[in-house]
Write an enzyme that holds these catalytic residues in place. Structure first.
Site, PDB file in Angstrom:
ATOM      1  N   ASP A  35       1.085  -1.493   0.189  1.00  0.00           N
ATOM      2  CA  ASP A  35       0.113   0.130  -0.222  1.00  0.00           C
ATOM      3  C   ASP A  35       0.996   1.196   0.225  1.00  0.00           C
ATOM      4  O   ASP A  35       2.523   1.291  -0.474  1.00  0.00           O
ATOM      5  CB  ASP A  35      -0.954  -0.286   1.267  1.00  0.00           C
ATOM      6  CG  ASP A  35      -0.312   0.290   2.546  1.00  0.00           C
ATOM      7  OD1 ASP A  35       0.660  -0.119   2.497  1.00  0.00           O
ATOM      8  OD2 ASP A  35      -0.971  -1.219   2.653  1.00  0.00           O
ATOM      9  N   LYS A  57      -4.926   1.082   0.048  1.00  0.00           N
ATOM     10  CA  LYS A  57      -5.786   0.742   1.932  1.00  0.00           C
ATOM     11  C   LYS A  57      -4.627   1.923   1.829  1.00  0.00           C
ATOM     12  O   LYS A  57      -3.668   1.597   2.730  1.00  0.00           O
ATOM     13  CB  LYS A  57      -5.051  -0.524   2.755  1.00  0.00           C
ATOM     14  CG  LYS A  57      -6.095  -1.711   2.558  1.00  0.00           C
ATOM     15  CD  LYS A  57      -6.327  -2.671   3.247  1.00  0.00           C
ATOM     16  CE  LYS A  57      -5.989  -2.078   4.546  1.00  0.00           C
ATOM     17  NZ  LYS A  57      -6.093  -3.748   5.358  1.00  0.00           N
ATOM     18  N   MET A 172      -2.588   6.197  13.125  1.00  0.00           N
ATOM     19  CA  MET A 172      -4.342   7.285  12.687  1.00  0.00           C
ATOM     20  C   MET A 172      -5.476   7.601  13.452  1.00  0.00           C
ATOM     21  O   MET A 172      -5.967   7.275  13.643  1.00  0.00           O
ATOM     22  CB  MET A 172      -4.225   5.212  12.457  1.00  0.00           C
ATOM     23  CG  MET A 172      -4.151   4.444  11.589  1.00  0.00           C
ATOM     24  SD  MET A 172      -4.878   2.673  11.452  1.00  0.00           S
ATOM     25  CE  MET A 172      -4.084   2.213  13.208  1.00  0.00           C
TER      26      MET A 172
HETATM   27  N1  SAH Z   1       2.651  -0.714  11.124  1.00  0.00           N
HETATM   28  C1  SAH Z   1       2.615   0.609  11.028  1.00  0.00           C
HETATM   29  C2  SAH Z   1       2.050   1.015  11.293  1.00  0.00           C
HETATM   30  C3  SAH Z   1       0.272   1.206  10.658  1.00  0.00           C
HETATM   31  S1  SAH Z   1      -0.569   1.969  11.001  1.00  0.00           S
HETATM   32  C4  SAH Z   1       4.274   0.850  12.024  1.00  0.00           C
HETATM   33  O1  SAH Z   1       4.798   0.349  12.529  1.00  0.00           O
HETATM   34  O2  SAH Z   1       4.754   2.641  11.878  1.00  0.00           O
HETATM   35  C5  SAH Z   1      -0.159   3.322  10.010  1.00  0.00           C
HETATM   36  C6  SAH Z   1      -0.403   4.625  10.545  1.00  0.00           C
HETATM   37  O3  SAH Z   1       1.452   4.844  11.225  1.00  0.00           O
HETATM   38  C7  SAH Z   1      -0.270   5.694   9.468  1.00  0.00           C
HETATM   39  O4  SAH Z   1      -1.753   6.600  10.311  1.00  0.00           O
HETATM   40  C8  SAH Z   1       0.606   6.774  10.990  1.00  0.00           C
HETATM   41  O5  SAH Z   1      -0.279   7.081  12.560  1.00  0.00           O
HETATM   42  C9  SAH Z   1       2.017   5.726  11.209  1.00  0.00           C
HETATM   43  N2  SAH Z   1       3.031   6.078  10.458  1.00  0.00           N
HETATM   44  C10 SAH Z   1       3.616   5.581   9.756  1.00  0.00           C
HETATM   45  N3  SAH Z   1       4.834   6.149   9.432  1.00  0.00           N
HETATM   46  C11 SAH Z   1       3.890   7.189   9.238  1.00  0.00           C
HETATM   47  C12 SAH Z   1       5.294   8.545   8.816  1.00  0.00           C
HETATM   48  N4  SAH Z   1       6.906   8.110   8.123  1.00  0.00           N
HETATM   49  N5  SAH Z   1       4.983   9.706   9.436  1.00  0.00           N
HETATM   50  C13 SAH Z   1       4.034   9.589  10.017  1.00  0.00           C
HETATM   51  N6  SAH Z   1       2.897   8.566  10.527  1.00  0.00           N
HETATM   52  C14 SAH Z   1       3.434   7.535  10.095  1.00  0.00           C
END
Ligand code: SAH
Length: 250
Positions: A35, A57, A172
Site C-alpha cells: 500500500d 489501503k 491513525m
Molecule cells: N505498522 C505501522 C503502522 C501502521 S498504521 C508502523 O509500525 O509504523 C498507519 C499509521 O502509522 C499512520 O496513520 C501513522 O499514524 C503512522 N505512520 C506510519 N509511518 C509514518 C510516517 N512516516 N510518519 C508519520 N506517521 C506514520
C-alpha cells in the site's frame, strides 16, 4: 511446491531504513502486495520483475478488501510463488499483519516475518522526542486513533489511558484528534499536557505541530494537519526543539 509469504516491514521512511533482510526478500519476490505507507522512495525502487499489486489501503480508502488481499497472498503462494506483503513500519503493529498470519497458518502457507522500524518510536525520535525518559515517562502506550465502530475490535479504554502517567503514542489519529483530546480531558487528564503531531515522519517534508490537549485540535485544524502522522501526548514532548541543530536525520 508451495511458495512462501514474507510479512515485511518497510520502516517509517526512506530506503536506508529498510532492513537488509527486507531488501533481500524484495529482490527475490515474485509478487509484492503493497500500500502507499512505505512511501515514494521505497515504492519507486521495487524490483521490475515482480508482479506488483497496490492494495490501496490508505487513509481509510480501500481498493482491495482485507479478505481479498489475504486470498491473493494464499493463491499466489499456492502457485509456488514467493510473495512479499510490504507494510509501513513494523508489520505487526496496526498493520493487520496478525490477521494475515492467522490466515496463512490456517491455509498451511509457510510464513516469514521481517520486522521493520516502527513509526511509533522512530517518528517521535526523529523530532527529538524519546518516547520514554527517566525524568518524564517510564512507560509508553501505543494506541490506534482510528476506532472503527463497525469492526469487532476491543473498544479503547480512554479512562484508563487518561490515568496513565506514561507517554501516549497515537497512530491513525489525525481525523479523531479533537475527539480524542476532549475524551482524555473529560476522563481527567490535565488539559495542559503537551502534545506533538509529527506528519510524514522521517521524510524530507516532515512537519511538527505542537500544542496542549486543550489547544491541539484547533491548532491542527488551522495548520491543515494530515495523515500519515504520529501523535505524542505526554511530558516527553518538552524535549522537542523547533530548531535542533544537534539532531541529524538519516
Ligand atoms: N505498522 C505501522 C503502522 C501502521 S498504521 C508502523 O509500525 O509504523 C498507519 C499509521 O502509522 C499512520 O496513520 C501513522 O499514524 C503512522 N505512520 C506510519 N509511518 C509514518 C510516517 N512516516 N510518519 C508519520 N506517521 C506514520
Amino acid at each position: 511446491m508451495t511458495g512462501k509469504v514474507f510479512l515485511v516491514g518497510s520502516g517509517p521512511g526512506g530506503i536506508s531504513l529498510l532492513t537488509l533482510r527486507a531488501q533481500q526478500v524484495l529482490q527475490d519476490a515474485d509478487v509484492i502486495l503493497y500500500d502507499q505507507l512505505p512511501g515514494d522512495e521505497i515504492l519507486a525502487a521495487l524490483p521490475e520483475k515482480a508482479e506488483k499489486i497496490d492494495c490501496g489501503k490508505f487513509g481509510g480508502m480501500h481498493t482491495l478488501e482485507q479478505s481479498e488481499i489475504e486470498e491473493l497472498m494464499v493463491r499466489r503462494a499456492l502457485e509456488g510463488k514467493n510473495v512479499v506483503r510490504l507494510k509501513g513500519g513494523d508489520p505487526f503493529l496496526f498493520g493487520r499483519g496478525g490477521e494475515e498470519l492467522e490466515t496463512l497458518r490456517e491455509r498451511g502457507i509457510p510464513v516469514e516475518l521481517v520486522p521493520g522500524v516502527t513509526s511509533a518510536i522512530a517518528v517521535p525520535g526523529s523530532a527529538g522526542i524519546p518516547v520514554t525518559h527517566r525524568k518524564y515517562a517510564s512507560c509508553v502506550t501505543i494506541v490506534t486513533g482510528h476506532e472503527d465502530p463497525g469492526k469487532d475490535e476491543p473498544a479503547i479504554d480512554w479512562e484508563n489511558l487518561a490515568g496513565n502517567s506514561g507517554t501516549l503514542v497515537i497512530l491513525m489519529g489525525v481525523r479523531n484528534l479533537p475527539v480524542i483530546a476532549r475524551k482524555l480531558v473529560s476522563c481527567g487528564k490535565d488539559p495542559e499536557t503537551p502534545v506533538a503531531i509529527i506528519e510524514r515522519g522521517m521524510r524530507p517534508d516532515q512537519r511538527v505541530t505542537t500544542g496542549t490537549l486543550a489547544t491541539i485540535g484547533d491548532i491542527a485544524k488551522a495548520r491543515g494537519v494530515r495523515p500519515p502522522a504520529v501523535i505524542v501526548i505526554g511530558d516527553v514532548v518538552c524535549m522537542y526543539r523547533e530548531d535542533d541543530p544537534w539532531l541529524v536525520r538519516v
